[in-house]
Design a protein around this motif. Structure first.
Motif, mmCIF file in Angstrom:
data_model
loop_
_atom_site.group_PDB
_atom_site.id
_atom_site.type_symbol
_atom_site.label_atom_id
_atom_site.label_comp_id
_atom_site.label_asym_id
_atom_site.label_seq_id
_atom_site.Cartn_x
_atom_site.Cartn_y
_atom_site.Cartn_z
ATOM 1 N N ALA B 200 -9.055 18.747 -49.124
ATOM 2 C CA ALA B 200 -9.621 18.524 -50.461
ATOM 3 C C ALA B 200 -10.542 17.304 -50.491
ATOM 4 C CB ALA B 200 -8.490 18.360 -51.476
ATOM 5 N N ASN B 201 -11.537 17.347 -51.364
ATOM 6 C CA ASN B 201 -12.361 16.178 -51.645
ATOM 7 C C ASN B 201 -11.818 15.432 -52.863
ATOM 8 O OD1 ASN B 201 -14.354 18.505 -50.669
ATOM 9 N ND2 ASN B 201 -15.056 16.541 -49.887
ATOM 10 N N ARG B 202 -11.319 16.220 -53.800
ATOM 11 C CA ARG B 202 -10.749 15.621 -55.009
ATOM 12 C C ARG B 202 -9.465 16.356 -55.381
ATOM 13 N NH1 ARG B 202 -13.847 16.390 -59.617
ATOM 14 N NH2 ARG B 202 -15.070 17.997 -58.586
ATOM 15 N N VAL B 203 -8.632 15.666 -56.130
ATOM 16 C CA VAL B 203 -7.375 16.271 -56.575
ATOM 17 C C VAL B 203 -7.255 16.064 -58.084
ATOM 18 C CG1 VAL B 203 -4.854 16.152 -56.438
ATOM 19 C CG2 VAL B 203 -6.215 15.819 -54.381
ATOM 20 N N ALA B 204 -6.922 17.151 -58.786
ATOM 21 C CA ALA B 204 -6.668 17.043 -60.226
ATOM 22 C C ALA B 204 -5.202 17.398 -60.466
ATOM 23 C CB ALA B 204 -7.583 17.982 -60.993
ATOM 24 N N PHE B 205 -4.513 16.522 -61.171
ATOM 25 C CA PHE B 205 -3.094 16.762 -61.452
ATOM 26 C C PHE B 205 -2.954 17.403 -62.830
ATOM 27 C CE2 PHE B 205 -3.004 13.256 -58.389
ATOM 28 C CZ PHE B 205 -2.123 13.779 -57.449
#
Lengths: 295, 235
Positions: B200-205
């Protein structure tokens, strides 16, 4: 007494009945298999097909074959259009809800039946066969038209099979049958597939009606028997299974023919109804169902 | 510029709100991972983007084109590929027929298929096999290949490694990395933290249908407590 001639006659009669039944039941099975709609009005599409064949036979001048051929083209087109309209006007609007479609197709049954009564009246109407050539055997003569019914039905079933298995449209229909949501996730217009399937199912019934009407008079109540027998075939063959429907139609048609000739038509109906009960108790998924058996 | 932009999606199951003001931006060549506990709304978010759950509010843009309110069948045609949870293959159709449906979606030429088969060569030997008889790993490969056949600019994967053997997981992970490197925007729902951290480049919770926080992957790698805080797992 030599039983062979009777056996041959009964088998031929059974095959003729199986052929018409195969077309009608395939329409019902296709609609249920893809749309999960139990179409109680299916027999009325058969009846409308038969009445259109009668109208073509009476009002189109020339030899009976001309009216018959025109009926064979016009009846499925008209009935297909009627089914398309019914799908658009009713089934789509109730989102193909299973309970709702049963009730609404019962409504369609009465509307179509009463409309036929108002238009064509209550009398049974005979239609001339398109040709009268008799095939002679050592024991009896047999109507070539009845054999023609078998040939036409087999050709249509082969065409339907080819369409479902080998064409892009058939692939989209089968994908919709197996998983509507995933089909939609791949851009398949599920609503249009449903409309087309409902129309094709009705067209098959209408062709059955056209084919049968030179052997059996057309009238506004004639849709009930094909509907019930189609349900018998679809249940015995396995709901939504096209190969199962074909196999069950042959089984039911042949047993009906044999029992009717050797015993009585009533016994034939009792046996087919009993067969449904036995299948529902011991193999509710149908005698011929199994992995890969669906269309 | 974003390849895909979702703004303010609300979605309901009956009277229960499943998505609240769900918003994400996804650029070409990046992997955004949605993380969250079971029932957080991750799958619903993907289904809402695909149009199978109709959003009550919000907008969807793909490559500058407004897809808000378009019929569900037009979302994949616009170029969003989807690998649903549980793969959802047409199990009674053959491998080839599944792929053929992917090609049909956007009338893509056979180069899309060649590309998919290059990533998953094992499928070449299985073309006439009924897809339901494939192993779990092969089924996931087929689901990905089918989505790739539409030549997507965005691909959404819902727990693609669920229930797979480690060797199959590695294959799927490599394929996602390859897609990312080729410029495809990837929206990934994934429970396996190691897979998330590696691709992943970014993670959204997500929690209770909304995005609670979003981080670059370096921030997550540097601060594993974030994983514990938002999804209750350590590294």
């Amino acid at each position: 007494m030599d039983i062979a001639p009777y056996l041959l006659l009964a088998t031929l009669e059974g095959l003729v009945q199986a052929s018409v039944l195969m077309l009608t039941a395939l329409g019902l099975s296709l609609v249920f298999g893809v749309m999960r709609v139990v179409n109680v009005a299916h027999g009325e599409f058969f009846m409308v097909g038969a009445l259109i064949a009668w109208a073509c036979g009476v009002y189109i001048p020339g030899p009976p074959a001309v009216g018959f051929v025109i009926g064979l083209v016009v009846a499925p087109l008209f009935v297909g259009g009627l089914a398309w309209f019914a799908d658009w006007a009713v089934l789509k609007r109730i989102n193909y809800n299973p309970e709702g479609t049963i009730v609404s197709t019962i409504g369609m049954l009465y509307i179509i039946q009463q409309f036929a009564l108002l238009t064509f009246g209550p009398d049974a109407r005979a239609v001339d066969a398109p040709f009268y050539y008799t095939i002679r055997t050592p024991w009896f003569g047999y109507s070539s038209y009845k054999l023609f019914i078998i040939v036409i039905a087999l050709a249509l079933v082969a065409g339907l099979w080819f369409m479902l298995r080998r064409s892009k449209v058939g692939l989209l229909m089968r994908a919709t049958q197996f998983d509507k949501e995933t089909a939609q996730n791949f851009g398949i217009p599920v609503d249009k597939v449903y409309s087309a399937v409902f129309a094709i199912g009705a067209m098959l019934a209408a062709i059955g009606g056209v084919l049968v009407v030179p052997n059996q008079q057309a009238h506004y109540l004639m849709g009930t028997d094909p509907l019930l027998l189609s349900f018998v075939v679809v249940i015995v063959g396995g709901l939504g299974s096209i190969p199962g429907t074909i196999a069950a139609a042959v089984l039911i048609g042949l047993s009906d023919g044999l029992l009717s000739v050797f015993f009585s038509p009533t016994l034939a109906k009792i046996v087919s109804t009993l067969l449904v009960a036995i299948v529902l108790v011991f193999k509710p998924q149908g005698l011929f169902s199994g992995k890969g058996a669906r269309a | 510029m974003s390849m895909m932009s979702v703004k303010g999606f609300d979605a309901f199951y009956g009277r229960s709100q499943a998505l609240r003001n769900f918003s994400i931006e996804l650029k070409s060549g990046e992997v955004l991972c949605l993380l969250g506990r079971n029932g957080a709304g991750k799958t619903t978010a993907l289904k809402t983007i695909m149009g199978t759950v109709r959003p009550a509010a919000g907008t969807l843009m793909l490559d500058g084109k407004d897809l808000t309110g378009v019929p569900a069948k037009d979302i994949p045609r616009a170029g969003i590929g989807y690998v649903p949870q549980g793969r959802r293959l047409f199990t009674e159709l053959t491998v080839w027929e599944n792929l053929e449906i992917g090609l049909w979606t956007r009338n893509t030429d056979v180069s899309a298929l060649d590309h998919a088969l290059e990533l998953f060569p094992v499928l070449k030997e299985r073309m006439t096999q009924r897809s339901g008889t494939l192993s779990g790993g092969e089924q996931t490969m087929l689901a990905m290949a089918r989505a790739m056949c539409i030549n997507p600019s965005v691909i959404m994967l819902d727990e693609p490694t669920e229930g797979l053997m480690p060797s199959a997981i590695a294959g799927i992970r490599d394929a996602v990395i390859r897609l990312r490197d080729e410029g495809v925007a990837v929206l990934l729902v994934e429970q396996r933290v190691d897979a998330v951290l590696s691709i992943a480049n970014r993670v959204a919770f997500m929690d209770h249908g909304e995005i609670k926080a979003e981080f670059d992957i370096e921030e997550v790698r540097a601060n594993p407590e974030l994983l514990h805080h938002y999804v209750g797992v350590g590294r």
